[in-house]
Structures are given as structure tokens and as C-alpha cells.
Design an enzyme around this catalytic site. Structure first.
Site, PDB file in Angstrom:
ATOM      1  N   LYS A 120       0.819  -1.215   0.000  1.00 21.23           N
ATOM      2  CA  LYS A 120       0.000   0.000   0.000  1.00 21.23           C
ATOM      3  C   LYS A 120       0.848   1.258   0.000  1.00 21.23           C
ATOM      4  CE  LYS A 120      -4.411  -1.745   0.859  1.00 21.23           C
ATOM      5  NZ  LYS A 120      -5.749  -1.688   1.377  1.00 21.23           N
ATOM      6  N   LYS A 202      -3.902 -10.969  -6.730  1.00 19.47           N
ATOM      7  CA  LYS A 202      -5.208 -11.233  -6.129  1.00 19.47           C
ATOM      8  C   LYS A 202      -6.274 -10.315  -6.717  1.00 19.47           C
ATOM      9  CE  LYS A 202      -5.816  -8.301  -2.092  1.00 19.47           C
ATOM     10  NZ  LYS A 202      -6.439  -8.175  -0.804  1.00 19.47           N
ATOM     11  N   LYS A 205     -10.779  -5.031  -5.104  1.00 14.85           N
ATOM     12  CA  LYS A 205     -11.823  -4.083  -5.486  1.00 14.85           C
ATOM     13  C   LYS A 205     -11.255  -2.720  -5.847  1.00 14.85           C
ATOM     14  CE  LYS A 205     -13.513  -4.038  -0.750  1.00 14.85           C
ATOM     15  NZ  LYS A 205     -12.365  -3.778   0.088  1.00 14.85           N
TER      16      LYS A 205
HETATM   17  P1  ATP Z   1      -8.619  -3.600  -1.239  1.00 18.51           P
HETATM   18  O1  ATP Z   1      -8.848  -4.423  -2.473  1.00 18.51           O
HETATM   19  O2  ATP Z   1      -9.415  -2.322  -1.218  1.00 18.51           O
HETATM   20  O3  ATP Z   1      -7.193  -3.442  -0.863  1.00 18.51           O
HETATM   21  P2  ATP Z   1      -9.352  -5.902   0.185  1.00 18.51           P
HETATM   22  O4  ATP Z   1     -10.529  -6.388  -0.587  1.00 18.51           O
HETATM   23  O5  ATP Z   1      -8.069  -6.593   0.055  1.00 18.51           O
HETATM   24  O6  ATP Z   1      -9.237  -4.357  -0.036  1.00 18.51           O
HETATM   25  P3  ATP Z   1     -10.865  -6.051   2.640  1.00 18.51           P
HETATM   26  O7  ATP Z   1     -12.056  -5.464   2.016  1.00 18.51           O
HETATM   27  O8  ATP Z   1     -10.580  -5.530   3.968  1.00 18.51           O
HETATM   28  O9  ATP Z   1      -9.574  -5.896   1.752  1.00 18.51           O
HETATM   29  O10 ATP Z   1     -10.969  -7.636   2.698  1.00 18.51           O
HETATM   30  C1  ATP Z   1     -12.000  -8.272   3.376  1.00 18.51           C
HETATM   31  C2  ATP Z   1     -11.798  -9.759   3.394  1.00 18.51           C
HETATM   32  O11 ATP Z   1     -11.733 -10.282   2.057  1.00 18.51           O
HETATM   33  C3  ATP Z   1     -10.497 -10.194   4.061  1.00 18.51           C
HETATM   34  O12 ATP Z   1     -10.768 -11.307   4.894  1.00 18.51           O
HETATM   35  C4  ATP Z   1      -9.595 -10.592   2.919  1.00 18.51           C
HETATM   36  O13 ATP Z   1      -8.680 -11.587   3.303  1.00 18.51           O
HETATM   37  C5  ATP Z   1     -10.600 -11.126   1.917  1.00 18.51           C
HETATM   38  N1  ATP Z   1     -10.102 -11.009   0.535  1.00 18.51           N
HETATM   39  C6  ATP Z   1      -9.764  -9.874  -0.112  1.00 18.51           C
HETATM   40  N2  ATP Z   1      -9.380 -10.132  -1.386  1.00 18.51           N
HETATM   41  C7  ATP Z   1      -9.475 -11.479  -1.544  1.00 18.51           C
HETATM   42  C8  ATP Z   1      -9.230 -12.377  -2.633  1.00 18.51           C
HETATM   43  N3  ATP Z   1      -8.823 -11.941  -3.809  1.00 18.51           N
HETATM   44  N4  ATP Z   1      -9.453 -13.697  -2.446  1.00 18.51           N
HETATM   45  C9  ATP Z   1      -9.887 -14.155  -1.264  1.00 18.51           C
HETATM   46  N5  ATP Z   1     -10.139 -13.369  -0.195  1.00 18.51           N
HETATM   47  C10 ATP Z   1      -9.947 -12.051  -0.307  1.00 18.51           C
END
Ligand code: ATP
Ligand code: LTN
Length: 338
Positions: A120, A202, A205
Site C-alpha cells: 500500500k 489477487k 476491489k
Molecule cells: P482492497 O482491495 O481495497 O485493498 P481488500 O478487498 O483486500 O481491499 P478487505 O475489504 O478488507 O480488503 O478484505 C476483506 C476480506 O476479504 C479479508 O478477509 C480478505 O482476506 C478477503 N479477501 C480480499 N481479497 C481477496 C481475494 N482476492 N481472495 C480471497 N479473499 C480475499
């Protein structure tokens, strides 16, 4: 003793999600969907981590809207406020309070090693703020306040969960037993959903390329179109193998949504091309999301009801978490009001 079962406390789980936009299929399969399954077996606490969201710049109006949306979405996927405690992190002041106590028990070196911080700070090079660095201590506070045994998250959060365990173990050793040392709870399928455009990364969003992720709000046509455009390989054989990141990802998504094994999927699509397979994945995902989207639209129509549910959740969360903060403060030598 009568009713022993009622006296033994159910094991607890806690998890949070940031209101940084509409969640993706990755968030859903990696985390959210599993929360729904856990709520019958465990005593569950789920929060919208709005304080974590501001570690990157947020427009106030958008943060407000996204917080309502995420709270509504938690219910739309099937979390029931009668069974699980649902709340918004910033409405429960104990989170920031414990976070400070833990910050003074966390080393600079430990935080510097966190991959999310490194990622980040690269992505937001103009805003490498103290909160972004301290993010994992706030997350540790979120968790430890509720004394959970399990933290259901996607694989990317494992490192933060391990740091939480280190902080808790060290604190308990130094000041006496205060916190339950929790375990990350990571599912096998869906724990690491990849980008549809760059399947080594990964699904996220906050990705600029809209085609790289499925948003939980995408309609059926959009979902099918995005899967059709997903990056695969030139072998044209649906099988799970090293080097086939794109197909592996689609197979894992299909497996997670249909509950089929990877072998069964290979058999189902033997001799058929990627076009058929991608369409089947798109249709299965769209069918899984449709009822969620309907419930979400209904819930978002009544903000007053969402406010009321948030209030009840925050009050209950405060009561539980206050006991932990008081215990930690007492152990550290702070004087509590008498
Ligand atoms: P950003 O994409 O904005 O950095 P994020 O989606 O990684 O955010 P959070 O919204 O806080 O972060 O994630 C919420 C949950 O979703 C967490 O438990 C995280 O481990 C899970 N998660 C996020 N991306 C993935 C993915 N690609 N596959 C599986 N689990 C995910
Ligand atoms: N960092 C988490 C969100 C989060 C969290 C938590 C997850 C904040 N506090 C407590 C589990 C437990 C993420 O998913 N990005």
C-alpha cells in the site's frame, strides 16, 4: 449440574471488512460467505472496519455511503443480527483505545515487515501515513477485544493474524493472562481468488481495471462478459495444473460456487473448449449473486433501519469489549475510575 451446555461458552469468531467500495467475488468467496456458515456454530462478531479504510484517502460522502452499503451487504449475504453481532468499528470507542495500548507493545521492525504496508505504501506513495503503518495494531485490537478463538479471513490476512497472535502472547507473558490467542481461519477453496486479467495477482476491489474483478453488484450480462474476457492460456483444455493460473483461478471459483471438486470439473468439461467453461462459470456466479443483490437493494431503501441496527450492534459490542480494555488497562497499571 443442570444445563451444562448452556454454561459452557460457545467458541467465538471475529472478522471485519473495510468499506472501501463494493466487495468483489474475492471478498465474498474468501471471507464473507464463510462468515454465514460460521454463525450457527460459533458466537460471531462482524464489523465494518471504517477506521481502517481511512489509512488511504477517503472522500467523506463516499465513506458514509460505503459504510451503509457494507453493513447492508453483510445482512444481504445472510448474516443475521439476531444471531451475530454486527457493528461499525468507529461507533465502538474501545477499538481506538486498545489500539494505543497495543501500539506501545508492538515493535517498529514487526510492522515494517508487513507485506500489505509495503504494497500500500507503494500504491499510495503520496500518503504513507502513520495509520497505514499502525494498521495491524488496530486490527489486533479489533480482534483481541472480543477474545475470539477464530478469525475467518482470506489468505492475504494471515500475516496480520500472526502478528496479532505475537502481540497477544507477548502481552500475556508480560502482564499476565489478558487475551485469548486467536487462530486465523482460512478456507481451502476461495481463499485466494485471483484477478481475471492478471491471474498471478489477487482480485482486488481497488483495481483500476474493471474487467479484473467481479463486483457483487455486477448484473448477469456483465458477469458473463467479464468471465468471457478472462485471461487464460492457449492449451484449450480445462485442467488444473501448474502454469495455468487463469484456468486454475476459474476452476477454483467454479468449485467454490458449485461445491464440485476440481476432478469433477475436469470431467464435466473434458473435450469442451474454454468458451463453454467460461459461460458455465459466469452463469453459476450470477445465480449465486442474484438473491444477494435483491436483498441488498431492499435493505438500502431504509437507512433509518440500518442506523437503528448499527446502534444496537455498537452498544452490545461496547459492553463486551469494555471488559477486555479494563482488564488490559488494570494489568498495565492504569487507574480505573472508581
Ligand atoms: P482492497 O482491495 O481495497 O485493498 P481488500 O478487498 O483486500 O481491499 P478487505 O475489504 O478488507 O480488503 O478484505 C476483506 C476480506 O476479504 C479479508 O478477509 C480478505 O482476506 C478477503 N479477501 C480480499 N481479497 C481477496 C481475494 N482476492 N481472495 C480471497 N479473499 C480475499
Ligand atoms: N485488514 C482486514 C480488515 C480487518 C480485519 C480486522 C479482519 C480489519 N480489522 C479484524 C479480521 C479481523 C482486511 O481484510 N483487509
Amino acid at each position: 449440574m443442570e444445563n451444562t451446555q448452556e454454561i459452557v461458552r460457545k467458541k467465538r469468531a471475529l472478522s471485519c471488512i473495510q468499506p472501501t467500495g463494493i466487495p468483489t467475488l474475492g471478498n465474498y468467496l474468501g471471507a464473507l460467505r464463510n462468515w454465514v456458515d460460521l454463525q450457527d456454530e460459533l458466537e460471531c462478531f462482524f464489523a465494518v472496519a471504517d477506521l481502517h479504510a481511512i489509512t488511504v484517502r477517503q472522500e467523506p460522502a463516499k465513506l458514509r455511503q460505503h459504510t451503509y452499503e457494507m453493513f447492508a451487504l453483510l445482512m444481504a449475504i445472510g448474516l443475521d443480527p439476531e444471531k451475530s453481532l454486527l457493528f461499525v468499528q468507529s461507533q465502538v470507542p474501545t477499538h481506538t483505545e486498545l489500539s494505543w495500548l497495543l501500539s506501545c507493545n508492538t515493535q517498529f521492525g514487526e510492522l515494517s515487515r508487513m507485506t500489505q504496508f509495503k504494497d500500500k505504501s507503494q500504491k499510495h506513495a503520496d500518503n504513507i501515513n502513520l495509520g497505514l503503518f499502525a494498521y495491524p495494531t488496530l486490527m489486533a485490537a479489533d480482534i483481541l477485544l472480543y477474545q475470539p478463538e477464530f478469525v475467518p479471513v482470506g489468505a492475504d490476512q494471515k500475516q496480520h493474524c500472526e502478528l496479532t497472535r505475537d502481540i497477544a502472547t507477548r502481552f500475556n507473558g508480560q502482564y499476565g493472562q489478558t487475551f485469548t490467542v486467536p487462530e486465523p481461519y482460512i478456507m481451502k477453496t476461495g481463499a485466494r481468488v485471483r484477478s481475471l486479467q492478471e491471474p498471478t495477482k489477487k482480485m482486488s476491489k481497488s483495481d483500476e481495471n474493471q474487467n479484473s474483478f467481479i463486483s457483487l453488484q455486477d448484473d448477469k450480462d456483465t458477469i458473463i462478459r467479464k468471465f468471457k474476457r478472462a485471461v487464460t492460456d492457449s492449451e484449450a483444455c480445462v485442467r488444473y495444473a501448474e502454469g495455468k493460473d487463469g484456468i486454475n483461478n476459474l476452476m477454483e471459483i467454479y468449485a467454490a460456487v458449485t461445491d464440485k471438486s476440481l476432478e469433477a470439473i475436469e470431467a464435466e468439461f473434458a473435450g469442451r473448449g474454454y468458451g463453454d467453461f467460461k459461460l458455465a462459470v459466469g452463469e453459476a456466479v450470477a445465480a449465486e449473486l442474484a438473491p444477494i443483490q435483491e436483498r441488498f437493494a431492499t435493505l438500502m431503501k431504509d437507512k433509518a433501519q440500518l442506523d437503528a441496527l448499527m446502534k444496537v450492534g455498537a452498544e452490545r459490542a461496547y459492553l463486551v469489549s469494555r471488559r477486555t480494555v479494563e482488564k488490559a488497562k488494570k494489568r498495565m497499571g492504569f487507574l480505573l475510575t472508581k
